[in-house]
Design a protein around this motif. Structure first.
Motif, short mmCIF file in Angstrom:
data_model
loop_
_atom_site.label_atom_id
_atom_site.label_comp_id
_atom_site.label_asym_id
_atom_site.label_seq_id
_atom_site.Cartn_x
_atom_site.Cartn_y
_atom_site.Cartn_z
N CYS A 114 0.95 -1.15 -0.03
CA CYS A 114 0.11 0.02 0.04
C CYS A 114 0.76 1.42 0.09
CB CYS A 114 -0.93 0.13 1.33
SG CYS A 114 -1.79 -1.54 1.30
N SER A 120 -2.76 7.44 -2.27
CA SER A 120 -2.78 6.41 -1.66
C SER A 120 -3.02 5.39 -2.85
CB SER A 120 -3.98 6.06 -0.59
OG SER A 120 -5.36 6.37 -1.17
N ASN A 121 -2.77 4.18 -2.75
CA ASN A 121 -2.82 3.08 -3.56
C ASN A 121 -2.67 1.46 -2.90
OD1 ASN A 121 -3.24 1.73 -6.19
ND2 ASN A 121 -1.86 3.17 -7.05
N CYS A 122 -2.97 0.69 -3.44
CA CYS A 122 -3.06 -0.74 -2.63
C CYS A 122 -2.96 -1.73 -4.18
CB CYS A 122 -4.21 -0.96 -2.09
SG CYS A 122 -4.35 -2.45 -1.05
N SER A 123 -2.16 -2.58 -3.91
CA SER A 123 -1.98 -3.91 -4.98
C SER A 123 -1.49 -5.16 -4.21
CB SER A 123 -0.77 -3.24 -5.77
OG SER A 123 -0.94 -2.08 -6.50
N GLN A 132 -4.07 -5.48 -9.44
CA GLN A 132 -5.03 -4.44 -8.57
C GLN A 132 -6.56 -4.70 -8.95
OE1 GLN A 132 -3.19 -0.60 -10.29
NE2 GLN A 132 -2.17 -0.37 -8.09
N VAL A 134 -8.69 -1.80 -7.64
CA VAL A 134 -9.40 -0.73 -8.00
C VAL A 134 -8.57 0.19 -8.76
CG1 VAL A 134 -10.21 1.41 -6.59
CG2 VAL A 134 -10.30 -0.91 -5.56
N SER A 136 -7.66 3.85 -9.66
CA SER A 136 -7.69 5.00 -9.11
C SER A 136 -8.40 6.04 -9.96
CB SER A 136 -6.43 5.39 -8.62
OG SER A 136 -6.36 7.01 -8.17
N PHE A 223 -9.72 3.30 4.37
CA PHE A 223 -8.71 2.78 3.23
C PHE A 223 -8.62 1.19 3.33
CE2 PHE A 223 -4.17 1.06 2.25
CZ PHE A 223 -4.12 1.74 1.11
N ASN A 226 -11.99 -0.18 1.71
CA ASN A 226 -12.32 -0.07 0.42
C ASN A 226 -11.15 -0.41 -0.73
OD1 ASN A 226 -14.51 1.44 0.52
ND2 ASN A 226 -13.65 3.37 0.68
N HIS A 227 -9.89 -0.67 -0.10
CA HIS A 227 -8.79 -1.12 -0.87
C HIS A 227 -8.21 -2.61 -0.43
CE1 HIS A 227 -8.15 2.47 -2.89
NE2 HIS A 227 -8.53 3.22 -2.29
N GLN A 230 -10.42 -5.71 -0.71
CA GLN A 230 -10.84 -6.03 -1.98
C GLN A 230 -10.16 -7.32 -2.00
OE1 GLN A 230 -12.56 -4.63 -4.64
NE2 GLN A 230 -12.95 -2.60 -3.48
#
Length: 283
Positions: A114, A120-123, A132, A134, A136, A223, A226-227, A230
């Motif tokens: 993350c 922000s981002n998440c993988s 991924q 989501v 962005s 966060f 939602n991320h 997932q």
């Protein structure tokens, strides 16, 4: 010469290595996000850096990892600018998620990686490939738990009179909250996301205040919801973080991760050191 770059929305770290993997120089520019900057602004930020300008013709390989590089169109746009500035370089442009992955995980080891910085981002990384869930949509609609997320929350609560009076007075003393100044920075100047993120310093400095505690906790939980959640393996593999928000609010972040029965992995403020080690193996 090999250039390795980690560029967030706020700033970009550059490290130059020779053919033996030894550091030649390290420098910094403002962030080079192609989503919010024009070609002219990016070119100016490159040209204004002494080390980059004087070594531009010596660069043979450029590995650039940046915020705003999640689409092919943005990567091509940035690559064309670099091709003019570094005329002899073979150029690779990837989104900043790869920098976070290479900096926190080893090949063959799975994890969720993350980014909690200005944005922000998440993988999910299975040890070989990145996935991924989501896509962005940028700082206005997304970026939960980020610097601009918390900055936007503080400014809104201040103007909606939802911030406790003692904090409101401190906030007003700390920043220029004139509505014309705020609107000019948000709607007329470049990097409105970076501008919003400047307010996040306040929530870090006052993180022990009950109001700030609540905002931080809700932001991080949002966060996670939602991320991170997932991914089916969210509670089975380590959750790694990079970025200033994650680093300076690591205690609060740790509490949220543990409350959700997740495994906390590495927390780094900046991924550049790990990136250098990763690329040294390829030089």
């Amino acid at each position: 010469m090999v250039l390795i770059v980690d560029s967030g929305a706020t700033k970009a770290d550059w490290i130059a290595l020779n053919s033996k993997g030894e550091q030649i120089f390290m420098t910094q520019t403002l962030g080079l996000s192609p989503e919010v900057l024009t070609q002219e602004v990016i070119e100016e930020r490159l040209a204004n850096n002494f080390e980059l300008a004087r070594n531009s013709s010596k660069v043979e390989r450029l590995y650039f990892y940046g915020a705003g590089c999640g689409t092919e169109r943005m990567r091509k746009f940035l690559k064309s600018i670099f091709a003019q500035f570094f005329p002899k370089a073979k150029i690779q442009v990837k989104e900043d998620t790869f920098a976070a992955i290479y900096s926190t995980t080893k090949v063959g080891h799975a994890g969720i990686v993350c980014i909690l910085g200005t944005g922000s981002n998440c993988s999910y990384y299975d040890g070989h490939q990145m996935f991924q869930k989501v896509t962005s949509l940028g700082y206005i609609l997304m970026d939960d738990g980020s610097g601009n997320f918390f900055g936007r929350k503080l400014v809104r609560d201040y103007y909606y009179h939802k911030m406790p009076q003692d904090l409101s007075l401190a906030f007003d003393k700390e920043y220029n909250l004139d509505p014309d100044v705020i609107k000019e920075n948000l709607y007329k100047k470049p990097n409105p996301n970076t501008y919003l993120a400047t307010f996040a310093r306040f929530i870090i400095e006052h993180k022990d205040h009950p109001y700030c505690k609540g905002v931080i906790d809700k932001g991080f939980q949002q966060f996670v919801n939602n991320h991170v959640m997932q991914f089916e393996l969210a509670t089975k593999v380590p959750i790694h973080f990079v970025g200033s928000i994650a680093y300076f609010l690591k205690e609060e972040l740790t509490e949220v991760i543990q409350r959700n029965d997740m495994i906390l992995g590495v927390i780094r403020q900046r991924p550049i050191e790990g990136l250098v080690e990763f690329h040294k193996d390829t030089i």
